[in-house]
Design an enzyme around this catalytic site. Sequence first.
Site, short mmCIF file in Angstrom:
data_model
loop_
_atom_site.label_atom_id
_atom_site.label_comp_id
_atom_site.label_asym_id
_atom_site.label_seq_id
_atom_site.Cartn_x
_atom_site.Cartn_y
_atom_site.Cartn_z
N GLU A 91 142.93 -31.92 9.99
CA GLU A 91 143.85 -31.36 10.98
C GLU A 91 145.17 -31.01 10.30
OE1 GLU A 91 144.44 -33.95 14.34
OE2 GLU A 91 145.48 -32.38 15.46
N ASN A 236 139.43 -29.46 22.54
CA ASN A 236 139.55 -30.80 21.94
C ASN A 236 140.23 -31.72 22.94
OD1 ASN A 236 139.90 -32.80 19.54
ND2 ASN A 236 141.97 -32.59 20.38
N GLU A 237 139.59 -32.82 23.25
CA GLU A 237 140.16 -33.80 24.18
C GLU A 237 140.85 -33.10 25.35
OE1 GLU A 237 142.42 -36.86 22.13
OE2 GLU A 237 140.66 -37.44 20.95
N TYR A 316 137.86 -44.15 18.18
CA TYR A 316 138.54 -44.74 17.02
C TYR A 316 138.42 -46.26 17.08
CZ TYR A 316 140.64 -40.27 15.82
OH TYR A 316 140.83 -38.97 15.42
N GLU A 371 135.33 -37.27 16.06
CA GLU A 371 136.50 -38.02 15.58
C GLU A 371 136.14 -39.49 15.65
OE1 GLU A 371 140.42 -37.10 17.10
OE2 GLU A 371 139.94 -34.96 17.21
N GLN A 420 140.68 -39.02 9.03
CA GLN A 420 140.58 -37.63 8.65
C GLN A 420 140.42 -37.56 7.14
OE1 GLN A 420 143.63 -35.10 10.28
NE2 GLN A 420 143.35 -35.89 12.36
O1 AHR Z 1 143.04 -37.62 14.71
C1 AHR Z 1 144.27 -37.68 15.35
C2 AHR Z 1 144.19 -37.24 16.81
O2 AHR Z 1 143.41 -38.13 17.53
C3 AHR Z 1 143.56 -35.90 17.08
O3 AHR Z 1 144.43 -34.85 16.90
C4 AHR Z 1 143.18 -36.03 18.52
O4 AHR Z 1 142.08 -35.22 18.86
C5 AHR Z 1 142.90 -37.49 18.69
O5 AHR Z 1 143.49 -38.02 19.78
#
Ligand code: AHR
Length: 567
Positions: A91, A236-237, A316, A371, A420
């Site tokens: 990103e 995205n989200e 995450y 992600e 990332q």
């Molecule tokens: O990876 C960081 C952020 O986490 C991304 O931009 C977003 O999609 C997620 O919330």
Amino acid sequence: MLITLASSFELTFQCLKRRFFSIWTSRISFVTCSSLPKRASLRAFSFVLSFALIVIALTAPAIMAQKVELSVDVSKTGAKIDRNIFGQFAEHLGHGIYEGIWVGPDSTIPNTRGIRNDVVAALKAIKVPNVRWPGGCFADEYHWRKGIGPQRIVTLNPNWGGVIEPNTFGTHEFMDFLDQIGAEAYISANVGSGTPQEAAELMEYMTTAQPTTLAKERAANGHPQPFKVASLGLGNESWDCGGNMTPDYYLSQMKIYSRFVRNFNPAQQDKDQMLKIAVGPGGDEPRWTDWTEAVMKASQQHTWSWDINGLSMHSYTVGHWPPSFASTGFGETEYSQILKFTLAMEDLISKHSAIMDKYDPQKNVALVVDEWGAWYAPSPGTNPGFLVQQNSQRDAILAALNLNIFARHADRVRGANIAQMINVLQSMIMTDKEKMVLTPTYYVFKMYVPFQDATFVPVAFDAGTYTHGDISLPRVDAIAARDKAGKLWLAITNLDPNQPLEIEASLTGITAKSAVGETLTAPRVDSVNTFDAPNTVVPKPVSAKAQNGMLALKLEPKSVTVMSVEQ
Ligand code: AHR
């Protein structure tokens, strides 16, 4: 020293024997050892006892090596482990792109058309299948025209630190980077603040072979041939940074993008068609299960004019928001806590897969975990908007566990992108000007290369338990697969940070002679590689002999081991 202690132990032992004997023979008076005065004898005894306890504690791991039996029947094969589960995410965030990939053609850092050569070489070695770009949250504010041609429009990056976005790394630079590392493009379309027309024009610009005005502009910018876009993210989200949409609102938008944002590349019309990935869940709460329900239900009822090939999922390993776990300088408690959090990926995938199965039992729609990874507190002294964190042996274990989960769900999970790739969150690579260091996570991805597009082979085992405080985790995790040449690969993770593990793997269906491979462990759970000490956590070779179809291996504590079985 040892001799003194041994003789003192012997003396005390003799003394104790005599005392015990004297009690046993009913002598009432306290008998002292003739060779040791009473006080000295007691002091020596307690000293020796403490020493013995320390020795036992220190050597316990070696003494108490646990045994786990794995049984692999190669005739029982499963789904193909799509190489795209080893995808990366890059990103426009912190130093993920600028400095991490792009240094510009005039940089003194060795580069090819502005893209750093050291990073390219490192990424080629892990055979990156695809890179998701330009975001993340950034994607829903990205306007592609600002990043093409000789005059770039300088904008801001409001999501990530409010810094200047020079747009010098745009569509052509991204595709050049992919060419250099040998990966495919997974482009996230701007659904949040863009328009279907803007996204459709990007696709025409990138993919048409016809001499349209946009294609001529692409050629004038240096690329006459159409680009291949393997996957397109439809937002995205969108439930959060991508526009705070309800499922219904998102669906109305997504269907329009699915309909009008076309890939015209002649080579992608019949085979190799571009995959359209809809926004999916970000957790296991009802709002996420409702989201999955809504998108999958709509997808089941799709018409000729729109369709999706995948549902994205973000998860995450963070523990608590805001991220507060330190990425280095932690101990076994934080190690076990984070691994417990990360193993929740299994339930999350199962939960959303079950919903998907209701509407798509044929598993046509892939679950794409685009992600994932560890998200810790920002490294002290860094811009908190840049999401800088260290990467330790704990992250190597975490990466292996997640890759194993994806592999076990290979029939549904056909894509994943760790967050990332460089300098951000759980990265493969860290850079500082001309310096570059490879992280423990990088090495796990390298060791797992043979699993790309390999066929899953089920492994049966009783994982046992590793306990720390009130946390209990499986002691071991393992997957197996056969590559295209038929070779069997095993990946085994010993989660226990203290105890080695003895593995006895029985292999049915092949005649194994030996196994060779690599293991990755480290002095401590928080060991890291740094620019000054880049080889603290690096894989080392391992091998094992087979006897009567049985492989015996000894795995180090907190280790990831990948081996091929030689027949
Ligand atoms: O990876 C960081 C952020 O986490 C991304 O931009 C977003 O999609 C997620 O919330």
